[in-house]
Design a protein around this motif. Sequence first.
Motif, short mmCIF file in Angstrom:
data_model
loop_
_atom_site.label_atom_id
_atom_site.label_comp_id
_atom_site.label_asym_id
_atom_site.label_seq_id
_atom_site.Cartn_x
_atom_site.Cartn_y
_atom_site.Cartn_z
N ARG A 7 0.87 -1.18 0.00
CA ARG A 7 0.00 0.00 0.00
C ARG A 7 0.90 1.23 0.00
O ARG A 7 1.81 1.34 0.82
N LYS A 8 0.65 2.12 -0.94
CA LYS A 8 1.46 3.35 -1.00
C LYS A 8 0.81 4.42 -0.14
O LYS A 8 -0.40 4.39 0.08
N PHE A 9 1.63 5.34 0.32
CA PHE A 9 1.08 6.45 1.11
C PHE A 9 1.88 7.72 0.85
O PHE A 9 3.03 7.67 0.40
N GLN A 33 19.03 2.77 -9.71
CA GLN A 33 18.47 3.24 -10.98
C GLN A 33 17.59 2.14 -11.57
O GLN A 33 18.00 0.97 -11.61
N ASP A 34 16.40 2.51 -11.98
CA ASP A 34 15.48 1.55 -12.60
C ASP A 34 15.32 1.88 -14.08
O ASP A 34 15.22 3.06 -14.46
N GLN A 35 15.27 0.81 -14.87
CA GLN A 35 14.91 0.95 -16.28
C GLN A 35 13.76 -0.01 -16.55
O GLN A 35 13.85 -1.19 -16.17
N LEU A 51 8.39 -5.04 -16.64
CA LEU A 51 9.73 -5.63 -16.79
C LEU A 51 10.77 -4.58 -16.42
O LEU A 51 10.84 -3.52 -17.05
N ARG A 52 11.58 -4.91 -15.41
CA ARG A 52 12.49 -3.90 -14.88
C ARG A 52 13.91 -4.44 -14.73
O ARG A 52 14.10 -5.61 -14.38
N CYS A 53 14.88 -3.55 -15.00
CA CYS A 53 16.27 -3.85 -14.66
C CYS A 53 16.70 -2.82 -13.61
O CYS A 53 16.66 -1.62 -13.87
N LEU A 60 10.34 -9.23 -13.14
CA LEU A 60 9.07 -9.07 -13.85
C LEU A 60 7.96 -9.10 -12.81
O LEU A 60 7.81 -10.09 -12.08
N LYS A 61 7.21 -8.01 -12.72
CA LYS A 61 6.05 -8.00 -11.83
C LYS A 61 4.84 -8.36 -12.67
O LYS A 61 4.59 -7.75 -13.72
N CYS A 62 4.09 -9.36 -12.18
CA CYS A 62 2.94 -9.86 -12.92
C CYS A 62 1.68 -9.69 -12.08
O CYS A 62 1.75 -9.88 -10.85
N LEU A 166 10.59 4.45 2.20
CA LEU A 166 10.34 5.86 1.87
C LEU A 166 11.19 6.19 0.66
O LEU A 166 12.41 6.13 0.73
N ASP A 167 10.54 6.49 -0.44
CA ASP A 167 11.24 6.69 -1.73
C ASP A 167 11.21 8.15 -2.18
O ASP A 167 10.17 8.81 -2.08
N GLN A 168 12.36 8.56 -2.70
CA GLN A 168 12.46 9.91 -3.29
C GLN A 168 13.01 9.73 -4.70
O GLN A 168 14.19 9.35 -4.86
N HIS A 233 -7.44 0.76 -17.41
CA HIS A 233 -7.59 0.60 -15.94
C HIS A 233 -6.42 -0.13 -15.31
O HIS A 233 -6.58 -0.88 -14.36
N ILE A 234 -5.22 0.09 -15.86
CA ILE A 234 -4.01 -0.51 -15.29
C ILE A 234 -3.47 0.40 -14.19
O ILE A 234 -3.01 -0.06 -13.15
N LEU A 235 -3.52 1.71 -14.42
CA LEU A 235 -3.06 2.67 -13.40
C LEU A 235 -4.27 3.39 -12.81
O LEU A 235 -5.33 3.47 -13.44
C1 V4E Z 1 3.52 -2.81 -10.60
C2 V4E Z 1 3.71 -1.47 -11.21
C3 V4E Z 1 4.94 -0.97 -11.50
C4 V4E Z 1 6.25 -1.57 -11.26
C5 V4E Z 1 6.94 -0.96 -10.07
O1 V4E Z 1 6.04 -0.71 -9.11
P1 V4E Z 1 6.38 -0.19 -7.65
O2 V4E Z 1 6.19 -1.33 -6.69
O3 V4E Z 1 5.56 1.00 -7.43
O4 V4E Z 1 7.91 0.25 -7.71
P2 V4E Z 1 9.04 0.10 -6.61
O5 V4E Z 1 10.18 0.93 -7.04
O6 V4E Z 1 8.47 0.42 -5.26
O7 V4E Z 1 9.40 -1.43 -6.69
P3 V4E Z 1 9.91 -2.40 -5.53
O8 V4E Z 1 11.19 -1.83 -5.00
O9 V4E Z 1 8.81 -2.49 -4.49
O10 V4E Z 1 10.12 -3.72 -6.26
S1 V4E Z 1 4.79 0.53 -12.18
C6 V4E Z 1 3.12 0.48 -12.11
N1 V4E Z 1 2.69 -0.64 -11.56
C7 V4E Z 1 1.28 -0.85 -11.37
C8 V4E Z 1 0.83 -0.27 -10.06
C9 V4E Z 1 -0.52 -0.16 -9.78
N2 V4E Z 1 -1.44 -0.60 -10.64
N3 V4E Z 1 -0.94 0.37 -8.60
C10 V4E Z 1 -0.05 0.81 -7.72
C11 V4E Z 1 -0.49 1.42 -6.44
N4 V4E Z 1 1.26 0.72 -7.95
C12 V4E Z 1 1.69 0.19 -9.10
#
Ligand code: V4E
Length: 235
Positions: A7-9, A33-35, A51-53, A60-62, A166-168, A233-235
Amino acid sequence: MTVEVERKFVCNAEIMGKLQHIGAKCIGQRQFQDQYFDSPDFILTLKDFWLRCREGLWELKCPAVSGTTPDNETQALCSRYKEITSFPLIQSEVRRIIREHTAEGSESNSSQREQIDKVAENEDTEISSADDTKWLSDLNLICFAEFKTKRCSFMLERDGAVRVDLDQADFGYCVGEIEVLVPEGGDMNAALQRITSTAAELGLSSEKKVKGKMDIYLQRYQPDHYAKLLNAHIL
Ligand code: V4E
């Protein structure tokens, strides 16, 4: 494989004090750094695959299949994604998604299919290394987002580990995340409850879902892609 429930805040000036007050331990600060990669027509992200590096490590987040949830509010504020971190598994999963999309037909053509088959053949005969970028060009994957993050991480013990980051981001956006990792077949509802009660302990308001770094990044730098994701409706 694990499922990341989070959960983001919105971060405010008091958050550090509150974390300390509820017994969270700072486990370190780092910068990375994320790509993020996708096809030019966004086959992956329009299906909610990310898909992230990150500093040479692929992920890969699915979208995680939804199970039963304790209540609608918890469901609305939390997101759930399966995380694949094995490089060969990531490659085969990405290839499968693109192949299925191509077979679905809308933009399919034989040269695209031949290209995907070529990547599959290469995988059987060559050992791909994580810093090899050939598989990206073979699958026509390009980087659509690139940014740096400074992260301060905390751990809490609440019937299991709860992590708070906590991300900046370097494009001027700050966001917090409460996160629980659930092993395959683990108790999803318990994880959601732990996140909800941690949010309550931190005094976070539960009005609406907070935007992540990617939302803001795409909104600013890739508005057309952002609009498509909103529409789907992905974001
Ligand atoms: C799943 C997703 C994305 C990929 C990265 O998401 P996130 O967890 O926000 O990044 P980060 O840097 O915190 O990754 P971690 O270090 O936890 O691996 S980008 C967009 N999405 C979809 C998405 C969504 N639908 N809803 C919310 C609240 N966040 C992300």
